[in-house]
Design an enzyme around this catalytic site. Structure first.
Site, PDB file in Angstrom:
ATOM      1  N   LYS A  24     -17.553 -29.918 -13.142  1.00  0.00           N
ATOM      2  CA  LYS A  24     -17.632 -29.651 -11.701  1.00  0.00           C
ATOM      3  C   LYS A  24     -16.292 -29.136 -11.159  1.00  0.00           C
ATOM      4  CE  LYS A  24     -18.727 -33.213  -8.879  1.00  0.00           C
ATOM      5  NZ  LYS A  24     -17.828 -33.552  -7.768  1.00  0.00           N
ATOM      6  N   SER A  25     -15.209 -29.772 -11.595  1.00  0.00           N
ATOM      7  CA  SER A  25     -13.888 -29.344 -11.106  1.00  0.00           C
ATOM      8  C   SER A  25     -13.637 -27.882 -11.460  1.00  0.00           C
ATOM      9  CB  SER A  25     -12.785 -30.186 -11.754  1.00  0.00           C
ATOM     10  OG  SER A  25     -12.867 -31.500 -11.319  1.00  0.00           O
ATOM     11  N   ARG A  29     -13.379 -24.434  -8.988  1.00  0.00           N
ATOM     12  CA  ARG A  29     -12.157 -23.613  -9.067  1.00  0.00           C
ATOM     13  C   ARG A  29     -12.492 -22.170  -9.457  1.00  0.00           C
ATOM     14  NH1 ARG A  29     -10.852 -28.789  -9.392  1.00  0.00           N
ATOM     15  NH2 ARG A  29      -8.709 -29.533  -9.164  1.00  0.00           N
ATOM     16  N   GLY A  97     -15.450 -33.243  -1.691  1.00  0.00           N
ATOM     17  CA  GLY A  97     -14.044 -33.322  -1.298  1.00  0.00           C
ATOM     18  C   GLY A  97     -13.259 -32.186  -1.924  1.00  0.00           C
ATOM     19  N   SER A 169      -3.310 -36.868  -6.786  1.00  0.00           N
ATOM     20  CA  SER A 169      -4.543 -36.197  -6.369  1.00  0.00           C
ATOM     21  C   SER A 169      -4.510 -34.717  -6.731  1.00  0.00           C
ATOM     22  CB  SER A 169      -4.741 -36.336  -4.862  1.00  0.00           C
ATOM     23  OG  SER A 169      -5.676 -35.372  -4.421  1.00  0.00           O
ATOM     24  N   GLN A 171      -6.795 -32.670  -5.974  1.00  0.00           N
ATOM     25  CA  GLN A 171      -7.300 -31.891  -4.836  1.00  0.00           C
ATOM     26  C   GLN A 171      -6.148 -31.479  -3.928  1.00  0.00           C
ATOM     27  OE1 GLN A 171     -10.396 -34.306  -3.111  1.00  0.00           O
ATOM     28  NE2 GLN A 171     -11.780 -33.952  -4.839  1.00  0.00           N
ATOM     29  N   ASP A 321     -12.624 -40.981 -11.960  1.00  0.00           N
ATOM     30  CA  ASP A 321     -14.058 -40.928 -11.616  1.00  0.00           C
ATOM     31  C   ASP A 321     -14.907 -41.777 -12.564  1.00  0.00           C
ATOM     32  OD1 ASP A 321     -13.568 -39.263  -9.486  1.00  0.00           O
ATOM     33  OD2 ASP A 321     -13.921 -37.420 -10.615  1.00  0.00           O
ATOM     34  N   ARG A 398     -22.325 -41.314  -8.374  1.00  0.00           N
ATOM     35  CA  ARG A 398     -21.826 -42.067  -9.522  1.00  0.00           C
ATOM     36  C   ARG A 398     -22.265 -43.536  -9.479  1.00  0.00           C
ATOM     37  NH1 ARG A 398     -18.958 -37.963 -11.749  1.00  0.00           N
ATOM     38  NH2 ARG A 398     -17.556 -36.830 -10.363  1.00  0.00           N
TER      39      ARG A 398
HETATM   40  C1  S3P Z   1     -11.113 -33.651  -8.356  1.00  0.00           C
HETATM   41  C2  S3P Z   1     -10.067 -34.526  -8.209  1.00  0.00           C
HETATM   42  C3  S3P Z   1     -10.238 -35.978  -8.044  1.00  0.00           C
HETATM   43  C4  S3P Z   1     -11.632 -36.428  -8.467  1.00  0.00           C
HETATM   44  C5  S3P Z   1     -12.703 -35.529  -7.926  1.00  0.00           C
HETATM   45  C6  S3P Z   1     -12.505 -34.111  -8.426  1.00  0.00           C
HETATM   46  C7  S3P Z   1     -10.804 -32.212  -8.496  1.00  0.00           C
HETATM   47  O1  S3P Z   1     -10.062 -36.300  -6.682  1.00  0.00           O
HETATM   48  O2  S3P Z   1     -11.864 -37.745  -8.056  1.00  0.00           O
HETATM   49  O3  S3P Z   1     -13.980 -35.983  -8.317  1.00  0.00           O
HETATM   50  O4  S3P Z   1     -11.699 -31.432  -8.909  1.00  0.00           O
HETATM   51  O5  S3P Z   1      -9.678 -31.818  -8.201  1.00  0.00           O
HETATM   52  P1  S3P Z   1      -8.596 -36.576  -6.037  1.00  0.00           P
HETATM   53  O6  S3P Z   1      -7.821 -35.322  -6.090  1.00  0.00           O
HETATM   54  O7  S3P Z   1      -8.876 -37.011  -4.635  1.00  0.00           O
HETATM   55  O8  S3P Z   1      -8.006 -37.667  -6.872  1.00  0.00           O
END
Ligand code: S3P
Length: 441
Positions: A24-25, A29, A97, A169, A171, A321, A398
């Protein structure tokens, strides 16, 4: 279609090979970077879950065209400053998020107001952690007391920043890197270790980014205003989705599984390190490198000799996660497992630390909590009887999937609500469980 499921039987022994959904990440991106590349990108195996579909919808609103051709998404990028933002737009990030935070960086130079909104869960999450550093670039961006909706008006004359990311983080780090793409000069980041997909992807696109790693931090420098070309990318499987099957297999009886083509980037494999410290003996097969990412098949066997762990805090970010299912393993391990400083878990799609404690206590596991530290008293002979209901947990995907795993390995009769939550990250989760023999009504 009912939105709850019933599990009344443990899963029988299985031996199988599976593919889980794509990362997913990386999928999010790829969509974001492809939309500001020059020309066409071809993304194979893009995860088709709500979070990623919301990313596609978002870039479409910003004037980006894409189409699906067989297994590939073809995305027509418009160059660094080519996103169309000439009218007041509202972008709905849904539950994601990652999308909401990263797109704020991408929109650093928007010329008109853009409002980011999200679902109920996302609207409870903290956005000051990205809004504040983005302001330092000279971006005119506002949140409602640190929450959604966030309105950004962009900035005309952006200046590079020095940013210390102390939460771990990815993100936050990635939002800053995307804003830096649009900013003349060198943006410098000192980031506590977290997943580094944005950096690796940028490197593979020949964006001028330098990374120096120390034990706890990554020192990153990115020179902005360099256009880059459209790219091909094949998204590997997601270790966070694999985690449910890793733990299912580990805690089932006499079972074995190979999970194919998973991204085993070191910044994501905390779960493997933690479970192997608990005696799990999980191994990697067919390792290879793809555009800086490590890919492998993950092999897991059932194990009834699991032992407790004193979990090093340094693994928190790379397993962030996966703690819900790691706690299930601790529940069955011999001894008292200890986890420290897990406050970030409460900042996810739901307050996961609170929910985990509640669910573990519901199944008779002794959990001691002091601040954000947990002690979980394992019960190697855990074998549940009776009825359990999992409901009202903020529709967290989850939590739903963790509850399914608990029901299938610990026994009892479980009614688990909010099946639709899996569309966020893992739409075919139940289909794969059934393929392994799980009886789910
Ligand atoms: C993610 C970063 C993590 C993770 C989220 C995906 C990402 O969050 O928990 O499911 O794709 O960059 P945080 O950056 O808030 O830790």
């Amino acid at each position: 279609m009912p939105n709850d499921i019933l599990i009344k039987k443990k899963i029988k022994p299985f031996v199988n090979k599976i593919f889980v959904t794509s990362d997913k990440s990386l999928s999010i991106r790829c969509v974001l970077l492809a939309s500001v590349a020059i020309g066409t990108s071809k993304i194979e195996n893009l995860l088709e879950s709500e979070d990623v579909l919301n990313a596609l919808r978002a870039v479409k609103k910003l004037g980006i065209k894409y189409k699906k051709k067989k297994k590939n998404y073809i995305i027509y990028g418009s160059g660094l400053n080519g996103l169309v933002t000439n009218s007041s737009l509202v972008i709905d990030a849904g539950n994601s998020g990652t999308l909401a935070r990263l797109i704020l960086g991408l929109l650093a130079k928007t010329k008109s107001r853009i409002k980011i909104i999200g679902d109920k869960s996302l609207s409870k999450r903290d956005f000051s952690r990205v809004v504040n550093p983005l302001k330092n670039f000279g971006i005119n961006i506002r949140s409602k007391n640190g929450f959604l909706p966030v309105k950004t008006y962009g900035g005309e004359f952006l200046r590079p920043i020095y940013y210390e990311e102390n939460i771990g983080s990815a993100q936050c780090k990635s939002a800053i890197l995307l804003a830096a793409l649009n900013t003349a000069g060198i943006t410098k980041i000192k980031a506590k270790k977290s997943r580094n997909h944005t950096e690796l992807l940028m490197k593979s696109l020949k964006i001028p980014i330098k990374i120096k790693s120390t034990k706890k931090f990554d020192l990153i420098e990115l020179r902005g205003l360099n256009e880059f070309e459209g790219f091909d990318y094949k998204v590997p499987g997601d270790i966070s989705s694999s985690a449910f099957f890793i733990v299912l297999t580990l805690l089932a009886n006499n079972s074995r599984i190979t999970i194919k083509d998973i991204n085993i980037n070191k910044s994501r494999t905390g779960i493997i390190k933690i479970l192997n410290m608990m005696n799990a003996k999980i191994s990697y097969l067919n390792k290879k490198i793809y555009k800086g990412e490590q890919i492998a098949d993950i092999f897991v066997e059932s194990n009834n000799k699991l032992k407790s762990i004193n979990c090093p805090e340094s693994l928190n970010s790379s397993a962030i996660d996966e703690f819900l299912v790691i706690f299930l393993v601790a529940s069955k391990a011999k001894g008292i497992s200890q986890f420290r400083n897990l406050g970030e878990l409460n900042k996810k799609e739901s307050p996961r630390l609170e929910i985990a404690i509640k669910l573990l206590r519901m199944i008779g596991i002794k959990v001691e909590r002091k601040n954000n530290n947990l002690k979980i008293h394992g019960k190697p002979d855990l074998n549940l009887k009776g009825k359990f209901v999992v409901k009202d947990y903020f529709k967290d995907h989850r939590v739903f999937m963790m509850s399914c795993v608990a029901a299938l390995v610990f026994g009892g009769e479980w009614k688990i609500y909010d099946k639709k939550s899996i569309n966020t990250s893992f739409p075919n989760f139940i289909k794969i469980l059934r393929k392994l023999g799980a009886k789910i009504n």
